[in-house]
Design an enzyme around this catalytic site. Structure first.
Site, mmCIF file in Angstrom:
data_model
loop_
_atom_site.group_PDB
_atom_site.id
_atom_site.type_symbol
_atom_site.label_atom_id
_atom_site.label_comp_id
_atom_site.label_asym_id
_atom_site.label_seq_id
_atom_site.Cartn_x
_atom_site.Cartn_y
_atom_site.Cartn_z
ATOM 1 N N HIS A 89 0.824 -1.203 0.000
ATOM 2 C CA HIS A 89 0.000 0.000 0.000
ATOM 3 C C HIS A 89 0.863 1.260 0.000
ATOM 4 C CE1 HIS A 89 -3.827 2.142 0.849
ATOM 5 N NE2 HIS A 89 -2.996 3.023 1.399
ATOM 6 N N GLU A 90 1.824 1.304 0.915
ATOM 7 C CA GLU A 90 2.669 2.493 1.009
ATOM 8 C C GLU A 90 3.579 2.626 -0.209
ATOM 9 O OE1 GLU A 90 1.861 4.593 3.072
ATOM 10 O OE2 GLU A 90 0.616 3.301 4.312
ATOM 11 N N HIS A 129 1.776 4.626 -2.885
ATOM 12 C CA HIS A 129 1.910 6.082 -2.697
ATOM 13 C C HIS A 129 3.303 6.554 -3.089
ATOM 14 C CE1 HIS A 129 -1.932 6.264 -0.706
ATOM 15 N NE2 HIS A 129 -1.535 5.565 0.335
#
Length: 454
Positions: free
Chosen positions: A109-110, A113
């Site tokens: 997920h990170e 980003h």
């Protein structure tokens, strides 16, 4: 993250995913704050979960299993989980596997980003796994990569409002100074990464082990009998199948049969319960007298599961593998969306069943001990839920940040005052931290070995 089980009808006769319990569905709801208090962050702290369903173990503890109850190839599979009190972390290896799955999902997920920002030339200052004190770190290309003490999430830091940054506040490559579309891509990239990862996990499952198809049979299986329990004392053995309770035949539908048996046991503390048992080729009756639990309900010290048999759907070629994976992915996604709807509709009933990262790892540890199929499904569902929940327009979620960007667009490019954004996001973060700490403590106290010590 939140895990909740609620209803979901089949979306396609070809979907390979369906939860047996018409009133239960696994979903995971993450809370991910973003703050501008001192620096910009896209973070995933304090995973939370709701476990209204886990496989019951009637010694006051919980065993979790994930499976599917289908009927033939081309039918939807059932992912089973039934709730009870207590969590069993099991052996250390399975705990590490579960924690590894959760960590990998957060990293993905990170990374979404992070890559979306870097590929657009946007300044990034930090990439961290965990929160709190730094355990290890290194710097590369003006980015601090770190592992932190509390592995409850992660974050990507931006130097937008960092007073220690030497980047000019009007630098066009600060996230806050980039066009709306650029910022939307960065904020939504975590969600996209989790959805892609979920599909990859399912595709790997299809290629490596196939999709499990389960056929339901009458009765309830007893996989485990606790030593010195009422069931052990009265003659139940692992592998027995309970066909009837007090003369009432149990249904073929797994969750319904389990619920009927659970109710009969809970409602009969210190009173004889007549069970019709199938052991091998023999059928006979056994009388079991449940012990009284601390809450006044009956318990006999067994693990129960639907009576099912498993086969595998193996793709003939790579094209069929893509087809299987796509059907499974869309089926799981439909389940998650329906679960979210039911969670909001029945929030008063599900709120008390919210659990934290300790419970997620407990579930994952049990899944890791059961079978590899369940671990694939566990990881895929966590990814999809993380993606779906982060799109909600709530403070501390990626969707909340997207909502602020959309408000800015609707105002003709005029941002809300920084103080207003700070109040909105910080209120969500404070709530997440408070709830997260409360659930961590509660779930820890609910672990088997902690309860035994107390």
């Amino acid at each position: 993250m939140l895990i909740n089980l609620s209803a979901c009808p089949p979306s396609s006769s070809y979907s390979f995913t369906r939860l047996v319990n018409p009133k239960s569905l696994l979903s995971v709801y993450p809370l991910k704050p973003r703050t501008h208090l001192s620096k910009s962050l896209l973070a995933a702290p304090f995973p939370l979960c709701s476990l209204p369903s886990a496989q019951p173990n009637f010694d006051g503890k919980t065993r979790f299993s994930f499976g599917r109850s289908g009927f033939s190839r081309g039918k939807r599979l059932d992912l089973r989980a039934f709730a009870a009190s207590g969590f069993d972390l099991g052996n250390f290896e399975s705990v590490l596997e579960a924690a590894g799955v959760l960590t990998a999902i957060i990293v993905v997920h990170e990374s979404g980003h992070f890559l979306a920002a870097c590929l657009q030339g946007i300044h990034v200052s930090k990439f961290a796994i965990g929160f709190g004190p730094v355990l290890a770190k290194f710097d590369a290309n003006n980015v601090e990569y770190s592992v932190r003490a509390f592995p409850l999430g992660g974050f990507v830091g931006f130097p937008d409002n960092d007073p220690e940054s030497d980047i000019p506040v009007d630098d066009v490559n600060l996230l806050k100074n980039r066009p709306i579309l650029d910022r939307v891509l960065v904020v939504s990239a975590g969600v996209i990464a989790n959805l892609v990862f979920a599909y990859v996990i399912i595709f790997v499952q299809v290629l490596s082990v196939g999709l499990p198809v389960q056929e339901a049979f009458p009765g309830v299986l007893v996989p485990e009998v606790r030593a010195f329990s009422a069931a052990s004392r009265d003659g139940l053995l692992p592998g027995d199948v309970i066909l009837a309770v007090n003369g009432n035949e149990l249904s073929r539908q797994g969750p319904t049969a389990v619920s009927e048996l659970v109710d009969a046991i809970k409602n009969s503390p210190r009173r004889n319960v007549l069970l019709k048992i199938e052991r091998g080729k023999d059928d006979f009756d056994i009388g079991v007298t449940p012990d009284e639990n601390f809450d006044g309900t009956g318990k006999i010290g067994v693990q129960l599961s639907p009576n099912i048999r498993i086969s595998k759907a193996i793709p003939k070629d790579i094209f069929e593998a893509f087809n299987f994976a796509g059907k499974e992915f869309w089926g799981l996604s439909a389940n998650v969306l329906d679960s979210l709807r039911q969670t909001f509709v029945n929030f008063s009933q599900s709120a008390s069943k919210v659990s934290g990262p300790v419970a997620i790892i407990a579930v994952g540890a049990e899944v890791a001990r059961s079978n590899i199929d369940g671990l694939y499904q566990f990881a895929a569902v966590l990814n999809i839920n993380l993606a779906v929940i982060n799109l909600l327009p709530l403070p501390a979620l990626d969707g909340g940040t997207l909502a602020l960007i959309l408000i800015e667009a609707a105002r003709g490019g005029r941002k809300l005052p920084l103080e207003v954004e700070q109040r909105i996001m910080s209120s969500g973060i404070v709530l997440v931290i408070f709830v997260g700490l409360f659930l961590i403590v509660r779930d820890t106290l609910n672990l088997d070995f902690i309860k035994d010590m107390l």
